[in-house]
Every structure is written in C-alpha cells, then in structure tokens.
Design a protein around this motif. Structure first.
Motif, PDB file in Angstrom:
ATOM      1  N   GLU B 139       0.974  -0.959   0.039  1.00 62.74           N
ATOM      2  CA  GLU B 139      -0.062   0.102  -0.347  1.00 62.74           C
ATOM      3  C   GLU B 139       0.825   1.310   0.086  1.00 62.74           C
ATOM      4  N   VAL B 140       0.459   2.925  -0.830  1.00 64.77           N
ATOM      5  CA  VAL B 140       1.055   3.213  -0.254  1.00 64.77           C
ATOM      6  C   VAL B 140       1.542   4.067   0.996  1.00 64.77           C
ATOM      7  N   PRO B 141       2.041   4.166   1.387  1.00 61.47           N
ATOM      8  CA  PRO B 141       2.234   4.483   3.165  1.00 61.47           C
ATOM      9  C   PRO B 141       1.323   4.728   3.823  1.00 61.47           C
ATOM     10  N   LEU B 142       0.177   4.894   4.891  1.00 60.27           N
ATOM     11  CA  LEU B 142      -0.464   5.909   5.008  1.00 60.27           C
ATOM     12  C   LEU B 142      -0.052   7.523   5.315  1.00 60.27           C
ATOM     13  N   LEU B 143       1.200   7.213   5.880  1.00 57.03           N
ATOM     14  CA  LEU B 143       1.754   8.387   6.228  1.00 57.03           C
ATOM     15  C   LEU B 143       1.622   9.409   5.217  1.00 57.03           C
ATOM     16  N   LEU B 144       1.860   8.891   3.540  1.00 57.46           N
ATOM     17  CA  LEU B 144       1.755  10.198   3.198  1.00 57.46           C
ATOM     18  C   LEU B 144       0.369  10.390   2.599  1.00 57.46           C
ATOM     19  N   HIS B 145      -0.406  10.216   2.858  1.00 59.70           N
ATOM     20  CA  HIS B 145      -1.798  10.518   2.528  1.00 59.70           C
ATOM     21  C   HIS B 145      -2.073  11.668   3.618  1.00 59.70           C
ATOM     22  N   ARG B 146      -3.641  13.166   3.582  1.00 57.90           N
ATOM     23  CA  ARG B 146      -3.906  13.865   4.747  1.00 57.90           C
ATOM     24  C   ARG B 146      -4.424  13.215   5.442  1.00 57.90           C
ATOM     25  N   ASP B 147      -2.608  13.340   6.600  1.00 59.98           N
ATOM     26  CA  ASP B 147      -3.292  12.814   8.013  1.00 59.98           C
ATOM     27  C   ASP B 147      -2.208  13.792   8.890  1.00 59.98           C
ATOM     28  N   LEU B 148      -2.385  14.124   9.889  1.00 56.72           N
ATOM     29  CA  LEU B 148      -1.590  15.203  10.338  1.00 56.72           C
ATOM     30  C   LEU B 148      -1.030  13.651  11.359  1.00 56.72           C
ATOM     31  N   TYR B 149       0.511  13.124  10.661  1.00 55.67           N
ATOM     32  CA  TYR B 149       1.002  11.830  12.069  1.00 55.67           C
ATOM     33  C   TYR B 149       2.287  12.594  11.598  1.00 55.67           C
ATOM     34  N   ALA B 150       3.004  13.281  10.688  1.00 55.71           N
ATOM     35  CA  ALA B 150       4.146  12.655  10.650  1.00 55.71           C
ATOM     36  C   ALA B 150       4.626  13.931  11.909  1.00 55.71           C
ATOM     37  N   VAL B 151       4.568  14.982  11.242  1.00 53.82           N
ATOM     38  CA  VAL B 151       4.435  15.926  12.116  1.00 53.82           C
ATOM     39  C   VAL B 151       4.852  15.745  13.760  1.00 53.82           C
ATOM     40  N   PRO B 152       3.560  16.072  14.512  1.00 55.38           N
ATOM     41  CA  PRO B 152       4.106  15.853  16.245  1.00 55.38           C
ATOM     42  C   PRO B 152       5.437  14.726  16.237  1.00 55.38           C
ATOM     43  N   ALA B 153       5.477  13.503  15.467  1.00 60.10           N
ATOM     44  CA  ALA B 153       6.376  13.209  15.722  1.00 60.10           C
ATOM     45  C   ALA B 153       7.865  13.778  15.753  1.00 60.10           C
ATOM     46  N   LEU B 154       7.900  14.982  14.603  1.00 55.90           N
ATOM     47  CA  LEU B 154       8.723  16.086  14.438  1.00 55.90           C
ATOM     48  C   LEU B 154       9.068  16.590  15.757  1.00 55.90           C
ATOM     49  N   LEU B 155       8.102  17.362  16.414  1.00 51.80           N
ATOM     50  CA  LEU B 155       8.102  17.899  16.691  1.00 51.80           C
ATOM     51  C   LEU B 155       8.286  17.708  18.290  1.00 51.80           C
ATOM     52  N   GLY B 156       7.908  16.763  18.600  1.00 47.78           N
ATOM     53  CA  GLY B 156       8.476  15.298  20.210  1.00 47.78           C
ATOM     54  C   GLY B 156       9.272  15.423  19.926  1.00 47.78           C
ATOM     55  N   ALA B 157       9.914  14.956  19.279  1.00 53.81           N
ATOM     56  CA  ALA B 157      11.450  14.324  19.239  1.00 53.81           C
ATOM     57  C   ALA B 157      12.277  15.820  19.326  1.00 53.81           C
ATOM     58  N   ALA B 158      11.877  17.163  18.636  1.00 54.13           N
ATOM     59  CA  ALA B 158      12.693  18.044  18.470  1.00 54.13           C
ATOM     60  C   ALA B 158      12.302  19.106  20.129  1.00 54.13           C
ATOM     61  N   VAL B 159      11.171  19.295  20.446  1.00 52.54           N
ATOM     62  CA  VAL B 159      11.524  19.084  21.879  1.00 52.54           C
ATOM     63  C   VAL B 159      12.351  18.264  23.053  1.00 52.54           C
ATOM     64  N   THR B 160      12.948  16.959  22.893  1.00 52.96           N
ATOM     65  CA  THR B 160      13.812  16.622  23.554  1.00 52.96           C
ATOM     66  C   THR B 160      14.973  17.337  23.287  1.00 52.96           C
ATOM     67  N   VAL B 161      15.540  17.209  21.550  1.00 48.88           N
ATOM     68  CA  VAL B 161      16.581  17.634  21.582  1.00 48.88           C
ATOM     69  C   VAL B 161      16.604  19.035  22.458  1.00 48.88           C
ATOM     70  N   VAL B 162      15.734  19.826  21.689  1.00 50.32           N
ATOM     71  CA  VAL B 162      16.302  20.981  22.682  1.00 50.32           C
ATOM     72  C   VAL B 162      16.338  20.868  24.290  1.00 50.32           C
ATOM     73  N   GLY B 163      15.662  20.234  24.877  1.00 50.37           N
ATOM     74  CA  GLY B 163      15.742  19.687  26.283  1.00 50.37           C
ATOM     75  C   GLY B 163      16.868  19.808  26.594  1.00 50.37           C
ATOM     76  N   ASP B 164      17.443  18.293  25.956  1.00 51.24           N
ATOM     77  CA  ASP B 164      18.970  18.761  26.321  1.00 51.24           C
ATOM     78  C   ASP B 164      19.698  19.669  26.095  1.00 51.24           C
ATOM     79  N   ALA B 165      19.781  20.056  24.902  1.00 56.70           N
ATOM     80  CA  ALA B 165      20.680  21.234  24.462  1.00 56.70           C
ATOM     81  C   ALA B 165      20.769  22.370  25.492  1.00 56.70           C
ATOM     82  N   LEU B 166      19.075  22.664  26.195  1.00 55.82           N
ATOM     83  CA  LEU B 166      19.449  23.782  27.234  1.00 55.82           C
ATOM     84  C   LEU B 166      19.476  22.489  28.951  1.00 55.82           C
ATOM     85  N   ASP B 167      20.178  21.150  29.226  1.00 56.35           N
ATOM     86  CA  ASP B 167      20.402  20.595  29.708  1.00 56.35           C
ATOM     87  C   ASP B 167      19.538  20.415  31.480  1.00 56.35           C
ATOM     88  N   VAL B 168      17.962  20.645  30.634  1.00 55.17           N
ATOM     89  CA  VAL B 168      16.646  19.561  30.872  1.00 55.17           C
ATOM     90  C   VAL B 168      17.134  18.295  31.641  1.00 55.17           C
TER      91      VAL B 168
END
Lengths: 202, 202, 202
Positions: B139-168
């Motif tokens: 099947e064409v990956p669901l991820l590629l269709h119209r549905d907000l799934y990947a953006v939250p994953a990127l944001l969640g990972a980004a929060v972790t990385v920013v937290g690490d940079a700020l020594d949280v």
C-alpha cells in the motif's frame, strides 16, 4: 567546495523528481516533502548504511536535507511551471546521477571497499533514491523498465575506481566518470536507446 | 523501568495495528505475526541501523519481539472484538508514536548524533514501523496521505533535543515531548486537521 | 570450501527465481539482472547490515554477485526451458533457504549475537532476498501468503543455535539445521501443508 555545491545540485534535482511524483499522487505538502527528501538523500543514506557511516551524513548535517526539503516545497507551489523546464530537469537529473555514482564510489574507496564494492556502492548511491521513491509510492521502480539509466551509473563509478587504481588524482577520475555517465545517459535518451528484453519478448 | 514498560506498550499497540492489516489482507497466522512484528519493532530496527547499533536491540533481546508476536497472535483470535475498542487503539497508537519519537531522539543523542540527526532519527523510529508495514502489504504508506501524523513526531523529537541542549533532565524532556506529540496527534484527529496539498489541488 | 560452494548454489537458485519474476514482468536484461541479483544476495546484504559488516561481503567480493548476475543472464535466454526443470528449481530453492538460514545464524553467533538474535538474523538471511524481490516488483511478499516457508527457516536457524549452545561442532549443527529446514519445506510442499488464517477466515 565545488564538488559539495554540485552534490547539493544533484540532491535538489533528485528531490524535485520525487516531489513531482508526490504531487502527481496527490499527497499533502508533508508527503511531498517526504518523497522529495527520500529521493534526494535516499541514495546517500543507503551508501552510508552500506559503508557503516553512522548516523548517515545526510541525516546528521543540515545542508543536504535542507536543500531536499526546500526544493520539495518549491515544487509544491511551482509544479505547473515545471513542465516548461522539463528538459532542464532531465539534464540536471542525468548530471546528478553521474555525480552521485562517481562521488559514491570515491567515498567507498576511502572507506576501504574493494574495487567491485566501490562500483556497486557508487551505483547504489546514484540509483537508490529513485528506487526508494518508486517503492514508497507503490510503483515498480522505473530503473527496472526499459531505459538505459543504471548502466551509465555503473560505468561512471567504474571509471572512478579504475582511475584510483591507476593513481589518477581523485578529482580528475570523478570528473571523467561524471562526464561519461551523464553523457551516456543523455545520448541514450536522445537516441532512445534501450536494452533488450529476455529472449522471445520484444 | 517505567520508560521500558511504556516502550513495550508502544510496541504492542503498533504490532496490533500491523496484525490487523494482516488479518484484513487475509494472511495466515505467520504472515500476521510478520507484519505485526515488523510494525512493532521496525522503527526501532531502522533506528539501530542508522545509529550503528549491531545487531539491532529489538532483534537481539527477547522482550520487544515477544510482545510484538504475542500481540499479533492475540489479534488473530480477538480481531472481531477489536472494532469495539478501536478508540482505545487509536489513543494508544498516538501515545506509542510520541514515545518512540522522543525515545528514539534521546538514544540518537546518546550515540553522538547532531541535534538535526536526533530529530530525524526520532521521527524515523516513530514512523518507520508503519511505513514498513504499508510497503510490505503493498500500500502507499498512510503517512504520505492527508493526515497529521508525522509533524507531531518531528515536534516531539525536537522538544527532546531542545531539552537536551538546555540541560533539562532527559526524563523531563522525553515526557514533555511525548505529551506534546501525543496531544497534537489526538487534537488533529479530533478536529480533522490535515495539511494542504500542492497548489492547484484540493 | 564445500560450504562456500553450496552457498553459491543457493545464491544461483535464488537469483534464478528472481530473474524469472523479472522475465514475467517483461523487464529488460538489466532489470532482470537487478531483480535476480537482489534476490540472490539481498538476504546476505540484510544480514551484513544487521550485524554491522561493512561493506556487505556480497557487494565487496566478486563470487556472490558474479554468480547471481550470470545466473540471471542465463535465465533471460533459457527461461522457456526452465518450466521443464521447475521441480529441480523448487528442490534447490528449499535447499538454498535451509543453507542461508543456518549459515546466517552461524555468522550471527560469530559476530556476538544472542541466541534469539542469531535465529532471527538467520531467518532474515534466508527470507530477505525473496521479500526484497517481491517488494521491488510491487507484489505482496509470497512469504506473507499461505505457504509454509518461514517456519522451516526459523527452525533450521534454531537448530544451529541450539547446537552451538551444546558445543556441537559448527559444521554438524549447520548440516543438521539445513537438512531439517530443507526437508520440512519439501514435506510442506508435497503434503500441501499450510498455516491457518485468523479466526473466522478460511
């Protein structure tokens, strides 16, 4: 520096081809960026996985993925105009293929690959992005159809490897291989060359 | 300990989604387990391949794959009842996605990734299993269709990385990222948010 | 030496199965060679990626890929005659599967995998080429359909791992595992055994 710039040009052109496929499949902007980025940097990621470069350079440093995603976004907006510059896209695509094949072979040699390994890793770098693109959108890879695309990549990578064995300066071997691969690809397109099918088919 | 337990919950939910796809494709029990296990642990395997963790943890230690296969077997028998708890499955799936994104980013930082690399590896951990599932069953990956799934994953990972940079503390950054990713995903589902297509399409 | 020869026989048979699929999909000679080579050496490449062997042996040394490509070329010309020897191909395929499963498990143990990891890496070696073949030509992997193929591979790899744990000589454990996997596969074919589907389906 020149090589790195050319490499980014190759990534942009490959990303554009992927983004266009995403547009045609009616994906959303994010899906277009995913297919575009996969096509642009997928070959380099496969190369790094094969060579044991962790994490893959294209994921770990910003220029490659930034270029790939920015190109994909531009294509989302500018795709109606792209049909007018299609010949330019094909030209750049042939050039990107040649550059990825020779650059990939050169990096493989630096990481201790055999001559054969370097040719195959170079070809994987050049062809991997397009194969991932087609598998992602559920098409039989274009590479497998009648079109002389992979042979120029193999030959370009081979020229780099032979040049290295003959102690030709790496830059010269990469340039010669890129010119051969790009030229052969364009010649095949211009003359509609293709490889034969299995016996009894046409 | 809590994180490991939550990680296994994420694997179970992802495996259940894969096993359900296998049931719908009328695969045999083994095929259902293969698709279920691929969905449950595929993201973690891709993460380990990208980071150079050999052999991948999910293949080398028993809890992950045991949970994934056991869940798939349960789904083979219990799938008629699952439609009644579908909302719970979606809730857990959003939670598993957030947890995999932040956990993957955190592991990537521990293995020397750049901030960008950690965000992308985290997103790959969260999304890779589902993409492999869809490619496996053609099947064409669901991820590629119209549905907000990947953006939250990127944001969640980004929060972790920013937290690490700020020594949280790492735990706090992972928890904050997981809550953000899960919450945004559920909000997008509830409000039927989606991303736009390319210009000229709707 | 004998094991290496048998390994090349396995690669040839797997490559032949891939090349035949390429012929049926009406690919050109190069496409047939790509699908054939992917099927023949794809399992070994996945094994080496999982174990961190860079670059993968099958790409870096000439025998494997030479045998895979040469077989694919022969199949391009000889495919009309192959239907007459189909039973022999199935026999060799079962044997190649058994050999790849036990050999893969043995190499994984040598590279420090756990017992579980070695079983799964062995099965991946045996099944990976066929799955890549089917994904490449855009089919749902045969492995996922009703046919007892993966279970013998897992059991063959498990025999190798158990033999290693009991300090049986590696050669003997590999031979025993290969005979078990090959025999069980042929028995399943002969008796048309298959696994059940999910509950409520038949």
């Amino acid at each position: 520096m020149l090589l790195q710039t050319l490499n980014l040009v190759g990534i942009a052109v490959f990303a554009a081809s992927g983004a266009l496929v995403g547009v045609n499949k009616r994906l959303d902007i994010f899906g277009i960026c995913v297919v575009g980025a996969t096509t642009g940097i997928g070959g380099g990621i496969l190369r790094d996985l094969l060579l044991g470069i962790h994490p893959p350079t294209s994921l770990d440093r910003w220029p490659s993925i930034t270029v790939a995603v920015a190109t994909s976004i531009v294509v989302s907006f500018a795709h109606p105009a792209l049909s007018k510059v299609w010949n330019a896209v094909i030209l750049f695509d042939a050039f990107g293929m040649g550059l990825f094949a020779t650059g990939g072979a050169s990096i493989a040699l630096d990481h201790g690959s055999s001559a054969l390994g370097a040719v195959l890793v170079g070809a994987t770098t050049a062809l991997g992005g397009g194969v991932l693109r087609d598998m992602l959108v559920n098409e039989v890879p274009l590479l497998l159809h009648r079109d002389l695309y992979a042979v120029p990549a193999l030959l370009g990578a081979a020229v780099t490897v032979v040049g290295d064995a003959l102690d030709v300066p790496a830059g010269a071997a990469v340039i010669a291989g890129t010119i051969l691969a790009t030229g052969l690809r364009l010649l095949a397109l211009w003359r509609s060359w293709h490889l034969p099918r299995a016996i009894g088919q046409n």
